[in-house]
Design a protein around this motif. Sequence first.
Motif, PDB file in Angstrom:
ATOM      1  N   LEU A  62      47.812 -24.716 -39.838  1.00  0.00           N
ATOM      2  CA  LEU A  62      46.494 -24.154 -40.151  1.00  0.00           C
ATOM      3  C   LEU A  62      46.624 -22.830 -40.905  1.00  0.00           C
ATOM      4  O   LEU A  62      45.952 -22.600 -41.917  1.00  0.00           O
ATOM      5  N   VAL A  72      36.916 -29.622 -36.195  1.00  0.00           N
ATOM      6  CA  VAL A  72      38.034 -30.057 -35.355  1.00  0.00           C
ATOM      7  C   VAL A  72      37.694 -31.456 -34.852  1.00  0.00           C
ATOM      8  O   VAL A  72      36.567 -31.696 -34.426  1.00  0.00           O
ATOM      9  N   THR A  85      37.064 -25.910 -28.853  1.00  0.00           N
ATOM     10  CA  THR A  85      38.362 -26.238 -29.453  1.00  0.00           C
ATOM     11  C   THR A  85      39.451 -25.420 -28.782  1.00  0.00           C
ATOM     12  O   THR A  85      39.170 -24.506 -28.001  1.00  0.00           O
ATOM     13  N   SER A 111      49.276 -31.225 -35.068  1.00  0.00           N
ATOM     14  CA  SER A 111      50.214 -30.590 -34.153  1.00  0.00           C
ATOM     15  C   SER A 111      51.071 -31.657 -33.479  1.00  0.00           C
ATOM     16  O   SER A 111      50.580 -32.732 -33.142  1.00  0.00           O
ATOM     17  N   GLY A 133      55.871 -28.561 -33.250  1.00  0.00           N
ATOM     18  CA  GLY A 133      55.910 -29.096 -34.612  1.00  0.00           C
ATOM     19  C   GLY A 133      54.511 -29.209 -35.161  1.00  0.00           C
ATOM     20  O   GLY A 133      53.530 -29.149 -34.413  1.00  0.00           O
ATOM     21  N   ASP A 170      40.940 -29.680 -38.784  1.00  0.00           N
ATOM     22  CA  ASP A 170      41.890 -29.449 -37.704  1.00  0.00           C
ATOM     23  C   ASP A 170      42.015 -30.782 -36.961  1.00  0.00           C
ATOM     24  O   ASP A 170      41.186 -31.119 -36.108  1.00  0.00           O
ATOM     25  N   GLN A 219      52.973 -30.577 -30.813  1.00  0.00           N
ATOM     26  CA  GLN A 219      53.304 -29.874 -29.571  1.00  0.00           C
ATOM     27  C   GLN A 219      53.396 -30.908 -28.446  1.00  0.00           C
ATOM     28  O   GLN A 219      52.782 -31.973 -28.506  1.00  0.00           O
ATOM     29  N   THR A 267      42.597 -22.680 -33.358  1.00  0.00           N
ATOM     30  CA  THR A 267      41.657 -22.853 -34.466  1.00  0.00           C
ATOM     31  C   THR A 267      41.044 -21.507 -34.866  1.00  0.00           C
ATOM     32  O   THR A 267      40.815 -21.245 -36.053  1.00  0.00           O
ATOM     33  N   GLN A 304      44.572 -32.905 -32.761  1.00  0.00           N
ATOM     34  CA  GLN A 304      44.480 -33.827 -31.618  1.00  0.00           C
ATOM     35  C   GLN A 304      44.162 -35.244 -32.076  1.00  0.00           C
ATOM     36  O   GLN A 304      43.824 -36.086 -31.244  1.00  0.00           O
ATOM     37  N   LYS A 329      50.714 -33.349 -27.303  1.00  0.00           N
ATOM     38  CA  LYS A 329      49.972 -34.125 -28.307  1.00  0.00           C
ATOM     39  C   LYS A 329      50.470 -35.570 -28.383  1.00  0.00           C
ATOM     40  O   LYS A 329      51.576 -35.886 -27.935  1.00  0.00           O
ATOM     41  N   GLY A 365      51.343 -26.670 -35.056  1.00  0.00           N
ATOM     42  CA  GLY A 365      50.006 -26.887 -35.606  1.00  0.00           C
ATOM     43  C   GLY A 365      49.343 -25.590 -36.035  1.00  0.00           C
ATOM     44  O   GLY A 365      48.631 -25.540 -37.041  1.00  0.00           O
ATOM     45  N   THR A 366      49.583 -24.538 -35.266  1.00  0.00           N
ATOM     46  CA  THR A 366      49.017 -23.235 -35.617  1.00  0.00           C
ATOM     47  C   THR A 366      49.492 -22.804 -37.002  1.00  0.00           C
ATOM     48  O   THR A 366      48.692 -22.348 -37.825  1.00  0.00           O
TER      49      THR A 366
HETATM   50  C1  LIG Z   1      47.286 -28.032 -30.329  1.00  0.00           C
HETATM   51  C2  LIG Z   1      46.203 -27.560 -31.209  1.00  0.00           C
HETATM   52  C3  LIG Z   1      46.412 -26.611 -32.213  1.00  0.00           C
HETATM   53  C4  LIG Z   1      47.690 -25.837 -32.352  1.00  0.00           C
HETATM   54  O1  LIG Z   1      48.823 -26.580 -32.408  1.00  0.00           O
HETATM   55  P1  LIG Z   1      50.222 -25.975 -31.889  1.00  0.00           P
HETATM   56  O2  LIG Z   1      51.194 -26.996 -32.339  1.00  0.00           O
HETATM   57  O3  LIG Z   1      50.132 -25.854 -30.414  1.00  0.00           O
HETATM   58  O4  LIG Z   1      50.407 -24.674 -32.559  1.00  0.00           O
HETATM   59  C5  LIG Z   1      45.358 -26.293 -33.040  1.00  0.00           C
HETATM   60  N1  LIG Z   1      44.158 -26.870 -32.906  1.00  0.00           N
HETATM   61  C6  LIG Z   1      43.911 -27.777 -31.943  1.00  0.00           C
HETATM   62  C7  LIG Z   1      42.550 -28.393 -31.849  1.00  0.00           C
HETATM   63  C8  LIG Z   1      44.914 -28.147 -31.068  1.00  0.00           C
HETATM   64  O5  LIG Z   1      44.650 -29.022 -30.098  1.00  0.00           O
END
Ligand SMILES: *Cc1c(COP(=O)(O)O)cnc(C)c1O
Length: 441
Positions: A101, A168, A122, A218, A230, A194, A220, A126, A197, A223, A97-98
């Motif tokens: 973004l 977010v 958050t 994300s 991922g 974002d 991860q 983010t 979640q 999630k 997810g990072t």
């Molecule tokens: C999990 C998350 C991310 C980052 O995602 P990763 O897959 O862990 O890199 C970014 N923003 C929010 C709000 C998240 O919960």
Amino acid sequence: MKRRDFIRGSLIAGAVAAAPKRSRAAAEGKPALLGGEPLRKTPFPSWPVFDETEERSMAGVLRSGKWNRGSGHVVSRFEAEYAKLLGAKACLATANGTSALLTTLNALDIGPGDEVIVPPYTFVATINVVLARHAIPVFVDSDVETFQIDAHKIEAAITPRTALIMPVHLGGNVADLDTILEIAGKRGIPVVEDACQAHLAEWRGRKAGTFGKSGCFSFQASKNLNSGEGGAIVSDDSDFIERCYAFHNNSRGRSTAGYDFSYRARGLNLRLTEFEGALLIAQMTRLEAQSRTRGQNAAYLTSLLREIPGIRPASMYPNCTRNAYHLYMFRYDPAKFRGLSRAKFMRAMDAEGVPVSGGYSPLNKEPFLKNTLTSKGYKRIYGEKELAGWTQRNHCPNNDRLCEEAVWLTQTMLLGPRSDMQDIASAIQKIQRSSADLAKA
Ligand SMILES: *Cc1c(COP(=O)(O)O)cnc(C)c1O
């Protein structure tokens, strides 16, 4: 015991425990933290959930020998399916997810000198992606009722440098998109959601993540859709997704496979693997049913918790038509628990067999932020005088309060039978009844 036997076993156990008969001592007696019988002895549902479907899907990639997206077609298939599921035109899968973004910020050319409006409540990623672009995060206070960015305070934070608004959808609840999109439209500033979640969350019946220039997700492990690591970007602008593709592929476009080493821009390698794609395709077959279970359990839990003085579940804006419930969040008021501190309340809940956490601390006050903003590179870009004024612009008193009052349950606790919700409420009531003893101990 094999993993899938365990899952089957726990499903059966869950069914038997559907209408648990609690002993009077467990439900009403001495709190477990003070040596009494815990209200709940069975664990909440385990995570991840998987069976032969995932095994088959991943074994297919393994046997094919095509393990990266350059040689296989599984990631592309996932992208098409995820775009369709969300009702978006295009999707790009990323390493996490990072990086979804970060790739988006690059494609929007967010960089040094730009300000990005973000919520202080958050996950740190983010903010980290804004810092990775050497831009400045500008925090807008939280709405304590919904735990989301207070959209009505965004306009006052806009300056000529504001290049992006990044709400977010925290916890799978949806930020006030009507207000955000109206302000952004009026001021000509792009919005990126974002939605890391918020898989399958909806606003006015349309999927969260499809309102902004892009929505980032994300996958991860924690999630609601999980491939270990991922991520994905969805957008209705196919050219934008192609720019994202190039950036996430070391600036090489789709047609430049093999030995074409010509580059049009900067890039990184932020690709998803075929294994992760295969896992996502399989996990996605469970997403709708799991989301429905979470939604039903959460609605029931809210109806129970609303009756308990001092417990205030996060509310939704009227146009949030579906909450993804990555987190179940409520506020705790010690005054209604004879002064029992939140920290002790949480320990007492854990002892009763209901694990909870206090969630985020105020990101806008993090020492690492100050250190970053006074670093060599930031000083060079912005000058010390401008950076000195930053702290004053980032007071978020409501968020400070929210961080002190919040209590979280994880999404997996919403995946079991309805009676689990009764257990959560009963544990809180048990603690409330004995809060005088707990506060003293
Ligand atoms: C999990 C998350 C991310 C980052 O995602 P990763 O897959 O862990 O890199 C970014 N923003 C929010 C709000 C998240 O919960």
